[in-house]
Design a protein around this motif. Sequence first.
Motif, PDB file in Angstrom:
ATOM      1  N   PHE A 192     -34.030 -28.338  -3.123  1.00 16.57           N
ATOM      2  CA  PHE A 192     -35.034 -29.148  -2.449  1.00 16.57           C
ATOM      3  C   PHE A 192     -35.569 -30.194  -3.413  1.00 16.57           C
ATOM      4  O   PHE A 192     -35.667 -29.965  -4.625  1.00 16.57           O
ATOM      5  CB  PHE A 192     -36.202 -28.280  -1.971  1.00 16.57           C
ATOM      6  N   SER A 193     -35.940 -31.360  -2.876  1.00 11.66           N
ATOM      7  CA  SER A 193     -36.583 -32.374  -3.702  1.00 11.66           C
ATOM      8  C   SER A 193     -38.013 -31.926  -4.030  1.00 11.66           C
ATOM      9  O   SER A 193     -38.617 -31.168  -3.270  1.00 11.66           O
ATOM     10  CB  SER A 193     -36.608 -33.719  -2.972  1.00 11.66           C
ATOM     11  N   PRO A 194     -38.580 -32.367  -5.158  1.00 16.50           N
ATOM     12  CA  PRO A 194     -39.939 -31.953  -5.521  1.00 16.50           C
ATOM     13  C   PRO A 194     -41.003 -32.286  -4.491  1.00 16.50           C
ATOM     14  O   PRO A 194     -42.004 -31.571  -4.385  1.00 16.50           O
ATOM     15  CB  PRO A 194     -40.185 -32.716  -6.836  1.00 16.50           C
ATOM     16  N   ASP A 195     -40.817 -33.368  -3.713  1.00 12.60           N
ATOM     17  CA  ASP A 195     -41.806 -33.699  -2.691  1.00 12.60           C
ATOM     18  C   ASP A 195     -41.571 -32.955  -1.382  1.00 12.60           C
ATOM     19  O   ASP A 195     -42.350 -33.089  -0.432  1.00 12.60           O
ATOM     20  CB  ASP A 195     -41.835 -35.206  -2.430  1.00 12.60           C
ATOM     21  N   GLY A 196     -40.506 -32.160  -1.307  1.00  8.08           N
ATOM     22  CA  GLY A 196     -40.236 -31.343  -0.137  1.00  8.08           C
ATOM     23  C   GLY A 196     -39.640 -32.057   1.049  1.00  8.08           C
ATOM     24  O   GLY A 196     -39.488 -31.467   2.116  1.00  8.08           O
TER      25      GLY A 196
END
Length: 396
Positions: free
Chosen positions: A16-20
């Motif tokens: 997943f990307s850090p910003d979700g």
Amino acid sequence: MNFSEVFKLSNLLCKFSPDGKYLASCVQYRLVVRDVNTLQILQLYTCLDQIQHIEWSADSLFILCAMYKRGLVQVWSLEQPEWHCRIDEGSAGLVASCWSPDGRHILNTTEFHLRITVWSLCTKSVSYIKYPKACQQGITFTQDGRYMALAERRDCKDHVSVFVCSDWQLLRHFDTETQDLAGIEWAPNGCVLAVWDTCLEYKVLLYSLDGRLLSAYCAYEWSLGVKSVAWSPSSQFLAVGSYDGKVRILNHVTWKMITEFGHPATINNPKIVVYKEAEKNPRLALGLLAFPPPRAAPGPSSTTESKYEIASVPVSLQTLKPVADRANPKIGVGALAFSPDNYFLATKNGDFQVLSLCWHLNGDSLALLSKDHFCLCFLETEERVGTTFGRPGDHT
């Protein structure tokens, strides 16, 4: 609890990307970026060779793809898909690659761990760090991005060096009380550094930022020890996965064990919810046919859809028997993952078919990774009400 459809996957590369907002996965040499809410493909990138490692930048604007066999790193931009960066380590080779906390520097470890090369995407400058140790997890950053801890091996002894990430200058350097350091991990608050020893000796050490030994923990002796370590997002708990198939939770005040979790092959507790996969449209039993069935052509028509039902206890879980006569048998707790909201702890024991775990930013979904596929597990709202970490048996 709900489950998505199953997607193809290579080398357990799914993050997943850090910003979700995004989910990146790899299939051979292709990088697929999906929208988390719809699971629709947003970007499809093609790399020069089979991808062996991926990592998001902290701001979710870039994604790094490492191809260790060719000593290459390719960086892709989500805002500008036509832009890309290529780093070639040449004859020095490449065995590891990661982002710095600012998302504008890349740290490449050369073959034989001779040095770490720090590449700047902004100024195109290059810096070098010597003496990195070849271990399970030798680099860790504080959550605020200010400091980096590096495991080193000098004069046949383990050391830890703390660097300032803004200019890569050395801040602290101290030796550790380990025989063969296996990994290091910062607490999310940046106050404590966890250091664990080789699996041949059960030892977890807790150090302060200035190198003082705060505490040491040992669960047992004369057997294989620590296999995985993970901090809770609040820094209040430290989970230690061991080769005996148990997870032990340490508190941040006394650094003593407050509880432990096992991985039984049979579930008897009626409070535990077990989901079992079942086919929606089971095929006709072959025993009812009077003639051999024709071979089905490969394609979507030959696949079967599945659903997940709640199984009644007791339930015997499907496990894989480890091969004892080969090196590195699949035993022990090899994966630990706290949910970002500090509500749940997902674990994976060596004899289960799930190989890795990855939480979403909001803690409401979990990616389950196998050898060639992955799917998303969505936690429903009512499952989260009244549940706090430290109360075992509420949900599994």
